[in-house]
Write an enzyme that holds these catalytic residues in place. Structure first.
Site, PDB file in Angstrom:
ATOM      1  N   LEU A  16       0.815  -1.204   0.000  1.00  0.00           N
ATOM      2  CA  LEU A  16       0.000   0.000   0.000  1.00  0.00           C
ATOM      3  C   LEU A  16       0.853   1.260   0.000  1.00  0.00           C
ATOM      4  O   LEU A  16       0.537   2.235  -0.695  1.00  0.00           O
ATOM      5  CB  LEU A  16      -0.917  -0.001   1.223  1.00  0.00           C
ATOM      6  CG  LEU A  16      -1.864   1.195   1.299  1.00  0.00           C
ATOM      7  CD1 LEU A  16      -3.024   1.020   0.340  1.00  0.00           C
ATOM      8  CD2 LEU A  16      -2.367   1.411   2.711  1.00  0.00           C
ATOM      9  N   ASN A  88       2.200   4.909   7.355  1.00  0.00           N
ATOM     10  CA  ASN A  88       1.720   3.665   6.753  1.00  0.00           C
ATOM     11  C   ASN A  88       2.363   2.414   7.342  1.00  0.00           C
ATOM     12  O   ASN A  88       1.745   1.339   7.339  1.00  0.00           O
ATOM     13  CB  ASN A  88       1.980   3.718   5.236  1.00  0.00           C
ATOM     14  CG  ASN A  88       1.777   2.373   4.575  1.00  0.00           C
ATOM     15  OD1 ASN A  88       0.662   1.902   4.415  1.00  0.00           O
ATOM     16  ND2 ASN A  88       2.877   1.733   4.180  1.00  0.00           N
ATOM     17  N   TYR A 167      -3.244  -6.755  16.612  1.00  0.00           N
ATOM     18  CA  TYR A 167      -3.480  -5.886  15.459  1.00  0.00           C
ATOM     19  C   TYR A 167      -4.769  -5.062  15.566  1.00  0.00           C
ATOM     20  O   TYR A 167      -4.724  -3.825  15.471  1.00  0.00           O
ATOM     21  CB  TYR A 167      -3.462  -6.702  14.174  1.00  0.00           C
ATOM     22  CG  TYR A 167      -3.538  -5.855  12.925  1.00  0.00           C
ATOM     23  CD1 TYR A 167      -2.462  -5.072  12.525  1.00  0.00           C
ATOM     24  CD2 TYR A 167      -4.703  -5.821  12.145  1.00  0.00           C
ATOM     25  CE1 TYR A 167      -2.531  -4.283  11.385  1.00  0.00           C
ATOM     26  CE2 TYR A 167      -4.780  -5.041  11.017  1.00  0.00           C
ATOM     27  CZ  TYR A 167      -3.697  -4.272  10.632  1.00  0.00           C
ATOM     28  OH  TYR A 167      -3.776  -3.481   9.504  1.00  0.00           O
ATOM     29  N   LYS A 171      -4.964  -0.834  15.965  1.00  0.00           N
ATOM     30  CA  LYS A 171      -5.581   0.075  15.005  1.00  0.00           C
ATOM     31  C   LYS A 171      -6.679   0.908  15.662  1.00  0.00           C
ATOM     32  O   LYS A 171      -6.894   2.068  15.289  1.00  0.00           O
ATOM     33  CB  LYS A 171      -6.121  -0.713  13.806  1.00  0.00           C
ATOM     34  CG  LYS A 171      -5.023  -1.308  12.931  1.00  0.00           C
ATOM     35  CD  LYS A 171      -4.051  -0.245  12.435  1.00  0.00           C
ATOM     36  CE  LYS A 171      -3.006  -0.799  11.477  1.00  0.00           C
ATOM     37  NZ  LYS A 171      -2.072   0.246  10.979  1.00  0.00           N
ATOM     38  N   THR A 202      -1.955  -7.849  -0.929  1.00  0.00           N
ATOM     39  CA  THR A 202      -0.558  -7.441  -0.777  1.00  0.00           C
ATOM     40  C   THR A 202       0.162  -8.486   0.064  1.00  0.00           C
ATOM     41  O   THR A 202      -0.446  -9.424   0.580  1.00  0.00           O
ATOM     42  CB  THR A 202      -0.450  -6.068  -0.073  1.00  0.00           C
ATOM     43  OG1 THR A 202      -0.936  -6.207   1.274  1.00  0.00           O
ATOM     44  CG2 THR A 202      -1.268  -5.009  -0.797  1.00  0.00           C
TER      45      THR A 202
END
Length: 247
Positions: A16, A88, A167, A171, A202
């Site tokens: 990304l 990112n 994770y 976030k 990805t």
């Protein structure tokens, strides 16, 4: 923002981040590709620069204060300011080792070190440079799993995903962090927003074993949009391609 705009993207040598670098360079920005491995960053810059964009590699590890300060110093010396910061860089933390009840706490710490503390470290180091920009923009790349609404809505597929303590919580923390920076930086004209690029095919998602059709370039569209907001654009929000995402 276009010609003369200076942008820094962390974790931009692939996926990304690389797609976002291509998009911003296509707008005429000078894009600094942050990568832990300068050689990989240089390869990405050279490949993307073949289309005529101005892309440059910088060695940047968001968990290493020395590299962060070095990049801030380099940007200050070369350009005197920073107009766009895209946070990112992120890690997933091997979901199989972060299940509730059996989580590897050291791994959880590493995920938060990159996904949350790394954003604080980079943003704080770049703030003096962002403050010199006439229209600075900060984009934090989050995820739909950071939405407490999605994760608790029985009608949303994310509520049926296995539980993980690294994770998704990282976030959600990043989203909360976005609000705090936006509140304090609004008066300086610095707009700070979070985005979810959606499930893109990805290296980051390869371990999920899903048949994903959304590309990194598709996901980078919302990054580009938030990085180029006008003065009347939103700040302190969470967005995807369709608009605002519920917290």
């Amino acid at each position: 923002m276009n010609d003369g705009t200076i942008a820094l993207i962390t974790g931009a040598n692939k996926g990304l981040g690389r797609a976002a670098a291509r998009r911003l360079a296509g707008r005429g920005m000078t894009v600094l590709i942050g990568s832990r491995d300068r050689a990989r960053g240089a390869e990405a810059a050279e490949a993307l620069g073949a289309d005529g964009g101005d892309l440059r590699a910088v060695a940047l590890d968001v968990t290493d204060a020395a590299t962060i300060e070095a990049v801030a110093g380099e940007i200050g010396e070369r350009f005197g300011r920073l107009d766009v910061l895209v946070n990112n860089a992120g890690v997933s933390g091997f979901p199989g080792r972060t299940s509730p009840g059996t989580a590897d706490l050291e791994l959880v710490r590493r995920v938060f070190e990159t996904n949350v503390l790394g954003v604080i470290a980079v943003t704080d180091a770049m703030l003096p440079l962002l403050s010199r920009s006439p229209a600075a923009r900060v984009v934090n790349v989050s995820s739909g799993v950071g939405s407490l609404t999605f994760m608790t809505d029985p009608g949303h597929y994310m509520s049926r995903l296995p539980g993980h303590v690294a994770y998704p919580p990282s976030k959600a923390a990043l989203n909360a962090l976005t609000v705090q920076y936006a509140r304090d930086l609004r008066e300086r004209g610095i707009l700070v927003n979070a985005c979810t690029p959606g499930p893109c095919a990805t290296d980051f998602t390869r371990h999920l074993g899903l048949a994903l059709t959304r590309s990194a370039d598709d996901g980078a569209a919302i990054v580009e949009r938030l990085a180029t907001l006008g003065a009347d654009g939103p700040t302190g929000g969470f967005f995807d391609d369709e608009g605002a995402v519920p917290w």
